[in-house]
Enzyme design. Sequence first.
Site, PDB file in Angstrom:
ATOM      1  N   HIS A 170       0.824  -1.249  -0.155  1.00 34.59           N
ATOM      2  CA  HIS A 170      -0.026   0.028  -0.144  1.00 34.59           C
ATOM      3  C   HIS A 170       1.018   1.305   0.045  1.00 34.59           C
ATOM      4  CE1 HIS A 170      -4.199  -1.682   0.856  1.00 34.59           C
ATOM      5  NE2 HIS A 170      -3.429  -2.727   0.663  1.00 34.59           N
ATOM      6  N   CYS A 214      -8.144  -0.432   3.269  1.00 36.88           N
ATOM      7  CA  CYS A 214      -8.549  -1.436   3.919  1.00 36.88           C
ATOM      8  C   CYS A 214      -9.386  -0.849   5.015  1.00 36.88           C
ATOM      9  CB  CYS A 214      -7.551  -2.302   4.759  1.00 36.88           C
ATOM     10  SG  CYS A 214      -7.952  -3.380   6.067  1.00 36.88           S
TER      11      CYS A 214
END
Lengths: 309, 309
Positions: free
Chosen positions: A220, A251
């Site tokens: 990420h 997320c």
Amino acid sequence: MVAEGLPDTVASRAAGLPAGITIWEVGPRDGLQNEKSVVDVDVKLEFISRLADAGLTTIEATSFVHPEWVPQLADASDLLAGMTRRDGVRYPVLVPNERGLDRALEAGVGHIAIFASATESFARKNLNRTLDSQFEMFEPVVTRARAEGLEVRGYLSMCFGDQWEGPVPRSQVVAAGRRLLDMGCSQLSLGDTIGVATPGLVEALIADFGSPDQLAVHFHDTYGQALSNTLAALQCGVSTVDSSAGGLGGCPYAESATGNLATEDLVWMLDGLGVSHGVDLTKLVETSAWMADQLGRPSPSRVVQALRG
Amino acid sequence: MVAEGLPDTVASRAAGLPAGITIWEVGPRDGLQNEKSVVDVDVKLEFISRLADAGLTTIEATSFVHPEWVPQLADASDLLAGMTRRDGVRYPVLVPNERGLDRALEAGVGHIAIFASATESFARKNLNRTLDSQFEMFEPVVTRARAEGLEVRGYLSMCFGDQWEGPVPRSQVVAAGRRLLDMGCSQLSLGDTIGVATPGLVEALIADFGSPDQLAVHFHDTYGQALSNTLAALQCGVSTVDSSAGGLGGCPYAESATGNLATEDLVWMLDGLGVSHGVDLTKLVETSAWMADQLGRPSPSRVVQALRG
């Protein structure tokens, strides 16, 4: 560094990099799951179809988590019923437990992914399990899936840091990862769920696993590190990289987890490195620009911004 | 990969990386020069002062280009007159020609930078000179600056690609760079003005120079590649990296040149790699958040967004 006879505007593939890699496209699942307003199933189907048109051969399509956890993906069965599967393209689906596996089997899925945590805190937050007991939940899923002829990927979250626990001991990550491989996962995707990793840690963790052969990486871009971490992983011989078209995603259960590595930014680097991947960048950028229009906000991918901004 | 005795949450400095690097902060000059509304000189002075507070030891302060070219930096003399110089901090200033050098000398500048192009097209666009004749303009500047005891850096633009010419032959970049070093520049900053470079090209170009010792790198993040290119340069032994606090900046004469590498994103990676740099990340992020408020828009740095977003 440069092969004899090549023009000196071109760098040959740097030493040690794989000749080609598989891009594991997570946009339709990881990219969309965090979207607040539910995207119409027809838009999702067109997204998946356009990703395949662009040359992606692994497209994580959806998830059979409970609809209350991720309302965005409550349409998983409808999506799979409406999806045209193409030859040469895999459409893995996330499966949390045996009920999810039942639904995946009903839908004719050939490839599933389970998702475990490398830390106690995130196992409790994301799965309502202890670090140890999560494996008891996954074991029968993997065993039955394998018996049914399905391929199984294991995701491992929080491999480089956890917002509740801080740095995560690599030995703990390796132990959790090995359990997933030992129970029958054919691939292990090492997730930097909160985006804190840096290249030295990536190298060290891959080295601790002993071989890159069954490993994939899932970065990420929370702190801007996703692509340099990916470079480090490629230099270690990893040949499957997770990314999300347009950099969509995050997320829902990890506050500081912003977008995934953008597939376009990855493709730009791979093209320059001479590492083959099969993706048509122009088509992919068009797809992400179209998807950004659907979502009503610009893509965070630098390449999409530069070429379409 | 990991030194004996270190906890396994920490990766030691990866093999081949420098123990420490110099961050050449370009925010006040390269970062601001493209801003349309003129930033007050007091804001610039506070910006520079806060960057020094954050531990940056090389802060490119301003430019003596003609005010018509870069109105934002028309206050160069006022800025230098108002600036408190600290021990151990260098404040280099961009100088395009002998008139600019006169002004720099009047202002008591101890370190200048000249800026050349690696391509014919950009030499004409940016300097109104041919590739060859730009050196005739710079030679007397460098000679006189050195005679006056000044340190001189040479910037070289378009080292990896040019929007009018496409790929740039590395031999051409090396030839232009060598001319700058041969005329007396103590350092050569290789600029990826339009942000198209990838790590293999970076490695190949540095290798073609024969040694990284006099090289610095200056990456733009137009296609998201700035940090992975920086990693590649560090792996080749380069120990000076240009970056801009908060990712401010671009190039007014190169349409697709968006922001510089953000100093914060660089610092995050260096911290993880164990490469020392002397910067206090918290203070730097506060400074960039403050500057973003002054400019009225969010910082493009992922780290600033994550920590202050």
